[in-house]
Design an enzyme around this catalytic site. Sequence first.
Site, PDB file in Angstrom:
ATOM      1  NE  ARG A  15      38.113 -40.183 -18.126  1.00  0.00           N
ATOM      2  CZ  ARG A  15      39.265 -39.592 -17.782  1.00  0.00           C
ATOM      3  NH1 ARG A  15      40.380 -40.292 -17.766  1.00  0.00           N
ATOM      4  NH2 ARG A  15      39.284 -38.314 -17.445  1.00  0.00           N
TER       5      ARG A  15
ATOM      6  CG  LEU B  35      39.583 -27.043 -11.525  1.00  0.00           C
ATOM      7  CD1 LEU B  35      40.402 -27.347 -12.767  1.00  0.00           C
ATOM      8  CD2 LEU B  35      39.036 -25.627 -11.581  1.00  0.00           C
TER       9      LEU B  35
HETATM   10  C1  UD1 Z   1      43.967 -34.272 -15.018  1.00  0.00           C
HETATM   11  C2  UD1 Z   1      45.305 -33.709 -15.495  1.00  0.00           C
HETATM   12  C3  UD1 Z   1      46.375 -34.797 -15.471  1.00  0.00           C
HETATM   13  C4  UD1 Z   1      46.488 -35.352 -14.057  1.00  0.00           C
HETATM   14  C5  UD1 Z   1      45.126 -35.857 -13.567  1.00  0.00           C
HETATM   15  C6  UD1 Z   1      45.197 -36.178 -12.088  1.00  0.00           C
HETATM   16  C7  UD1 Z   1      44.724 -31.953 -17.117  1.00  0.00           C
HETATM   17  C8  UD1 Z   1      44.637 -31.574 -18.563  1.00  0.00           C
HETATM   18  N1  UD1 Z   1      45.145 -33.190 -16.854  1.00  0.00           N
HETATM   19  O1  UD1 Z   1      43.559 -35.256 -15.986  1.00  0.00           O
HETATM   20  O2  UD1 Z   1      47.639 -34.273 -15.871  1.00  0.00           O
HETATM   21  O3  UD1 Z   1      47.425 -36.402 -14.042  1.00  0.00           O
HETATM   22  O4  UD1 Z   1      44.111 -34.833 -13.708  1.00  0.00           O
HETATM   23  O5  UD1 Z   1      44.003 -36.715 -11.620  1.00  0.00           O
HETATM   24  O6  UD1 Z   1      44.431 -31.122 -16.272  1.00  0.00           O
HETATM   25  N2  UD1 Z   1      36.972 -30.032 -14.930  1.00  0.00           N
HETATM   26  C9  UD1 Z   1      36.280 -28.852 -14.972  1.00  0.00           C
HETATM   27  N3  UD1 Z   1      36.061 -28.247 -16.181  1.00  0.00           N
HETATM   28  C10 UD1 Z   1      36.538 -28.772 -17.342  1.00  0.00           C
HETATM   29  C11 UD1 Z   1      37.258 -29.980 -17.290  1.00  0.00           C
HETATM   30  C12 UD1 Z   1      37.471 -30.594 -16.065  1.00  0.00           C
HETATM   31  O7  UD1 Z   1      35.838 -28.340 -13.960  1.00  0.00           O
HETATM   32  O8  UD1 Z   1      36.300 -28.149 -18.400  1.00  0.00           O
HETATM   33  C13 UD1 Z   1      37.185 -30.693 -13.634  1.00  0.00           C
HETATM   34  C14 UD1 Z   1      36.544 -32.061 -13.535  1.00  0.00           C
HETATM   35  O9  UD1 Z   1      35.219 -31.970 -13.041  1.00  0.00           O
HETATM   36  C15 UD1 Z   1      37.462 -32.816 -12.593  1.00  0.00           C
HETATM   37  C16 UD1 Z   1      38.800 -32.129 -12.745  1.00  0.00           C
HETATM   38  O10 UD1 Z   1      38.560 -30.902 -13.428  1.00  0.00           O
HETATM   39  O11 UD1 Z   1      37.025 -32.694 -11.256  1.00  0.00           O
HETATM   40  C17 UD1 Z   1      39.794 -32.968 -13.511  1.00  0.00           C
HETATM   41  O12 UD1 Z   1      39.304 -33.248 -14.803  1.00  0.00           O
HETATM   42  P1  UD1 Z   1      39.531 -34.663 -15.480  1.00  0.00           P
HETATM   43  O13 UD1 Z   1      38.844 -34.650 -16.791  1.00  0.00           O
HETATM   44  O14 UD1 Z   1      39.190 -35.741 -14.544  1.00  0.00           O
HETATM   45  O15 UD1 Z   1      41.128 -34.634 -15.738  1.00  0.00           O
HETATM   46  P2  UD1 Z   1      42.079 -35.894 -16.030  1.00  0.00           P
HETATM   47  O16 UD1 Z   1      41.867 -36.359 -17.414  1.00  0.00           O
HETATM   48  O17 UD1 Z   1      41.902 -36.880 -14.952  1.00  0.00           O
HETATM   49 CA    CA Z   2      40.589 -36.985 -13.127  1.00  0.00          CA
END
Ligand code: UD1
Ligand code: CA
Length: 469
Positions: A17, A10
């Site tokens: 942030r 992903l």
């Molecule tokens: C996420 C997890 C959390 C975990 C943490 C670990 C969820 C809801 N939460 O939170 O439980 O402890 O990671 O690091 O999954 N991304 C997409 N499309 C989207 C949203 C996100 O591709 O619509 C990708 C982002 O680019 C990123 C990754 O998913 O690489 C994680 O997203 P991020 O927003 O960083 O999740 P956290 O809030 O860190």
């Molecule tokens: Ca993250």
Amino acid sequence: MQTPVTVVILAAGLGTRMKSRRAKVLHRVGGKPLVEHVIETALQLAPPERIFVVVGHQAEEVRRAVATPGIGFIHQSEQNGTGHAVMICREALAGLGGYLLILYGDSPLLRVETLTRLIDFEVSRDAENQTAGTLLTAHMHDPTGYGRVVRNARGHVADIVEQKAATPGQLAIREANMGIYCYRAEIFWRHIGKLRPNPASGEYYLTDMPAILDRAGFPVDALQIDDAREALGINSRVELAEVDALLRDRKRRELMLSGVTIEKPETVTIDAGVRIGMDTIVEPFAQILGKTTIGENCRIGAAAIVSDSELADGVEIGPFTVVHTSHLESGAHAGPFARLRMENHVAAGAHIGNFVELKKTRLGPGAKAMHLAYLGDSQIGAQVNIGAGTITCNYDGFHKHPTAIGDGSFIGSNSTLVAPIEIGVGAYVAAGSVITEPVPPDALALGRARQVLKPEWAKKRRAPKSSRA
Ligand code: UD1
Ligand code: CA
């Protein structure tokens, strides 16, 4: 590995942030974009055609940052959460059986061994009691920002609660979700349609899947890793710097254990793709970057910067020297305070001294340019001596022109060589000359005004006016 694994990474989020105009996964640690680290790890577990990157923010730039051909990209045009990012992959991936490994593109420290452990664990659990998946967790001293893992009485994952939604009781849970999952592909895809938007944020959370699968009779397990730092998800520039420091540290330790001396290692920056031979010494504050290869018994001076270059054995780069896309043969010296700007070739035993700049220049074996010179677009023969202050005038305002200097010739100090120009083998150029015509082999070329001498002139100048004749 016998078990077929499909990897989804992903990488669509902007990463609010980070406070950046650039997509988060394009920020670099250890000299490479975040997503590239994750892809390199994935490539050791699955062939490129089974690796898919979900892109959204700056999709084109992210695609371009991925060097390996054959990797699939799936476009998430609206970032509706980690669950949504996986949902949109269903059509393309549901046909691929085996196991589904889901990774977040912002976790570059993950090791292949850890992922292999996760997959093997899930495969063995699956054979025993029909679990549908396993996620990686860690007990963290401070799990702030991570989803908390709620286990049920049988020890399976009942739910993952995000920081924002957690009750005080759940916030006290130290077991955190690392964001790395291995699911049985067929069961996972059959149930992903049950994800619903989170009531508070309106996003689909991938972290709701364990509860959904558990309710459907497919429990999800959790595998704990010892060091949560390995799964550190980068959300801010502070974490970016922390992970960069960890990666740099790993690289330096690896080099030191293989026989490279690194002085004050915490000040030295070395990219992941760099190779360095035994008994080479790297002095404090040096930066060795890109695809640089350094041989044995070399010395890289304090605060030198060497990028995308090749150094044979016994090469010395003095302090504060910058070397870019250049090749130095064995025993060559450059610096202190030299600049090898681009595409230079310095043959064995040649010396480049302080305040000498080279650009697209070949220096023959044993040739010397020890002080204050600019040598651009030049072919310089063996054992040539370039005097202090020599300048090749390679640019006429429109085009670049070449300079050729034959073996064994001597270029006097402060010479100006107006290119295109050729100096023959064994020729001499007198100091202070401006050379515009070719110099034949073994000739002496003088190109300066003849000296004028006025005896007693100074003495007369100093005498009082009254006594002048
Ligand atoms: C996420 C997890 C959390 C975990 C943490 C670990 C969820 C809801 N939460 O939170 O439980 O402890 O990671 O690091 O999954 N991304 C997409 N499309 C989207 C949203 C996100 O591709 O619509 C990708 C982002 O680019 C990123 C990754 O998913 O690489 C994680 O997203 P991020 O927003 O960083 O999740 P956290 O809030 O860190
Ligand atoms: Ca993250």
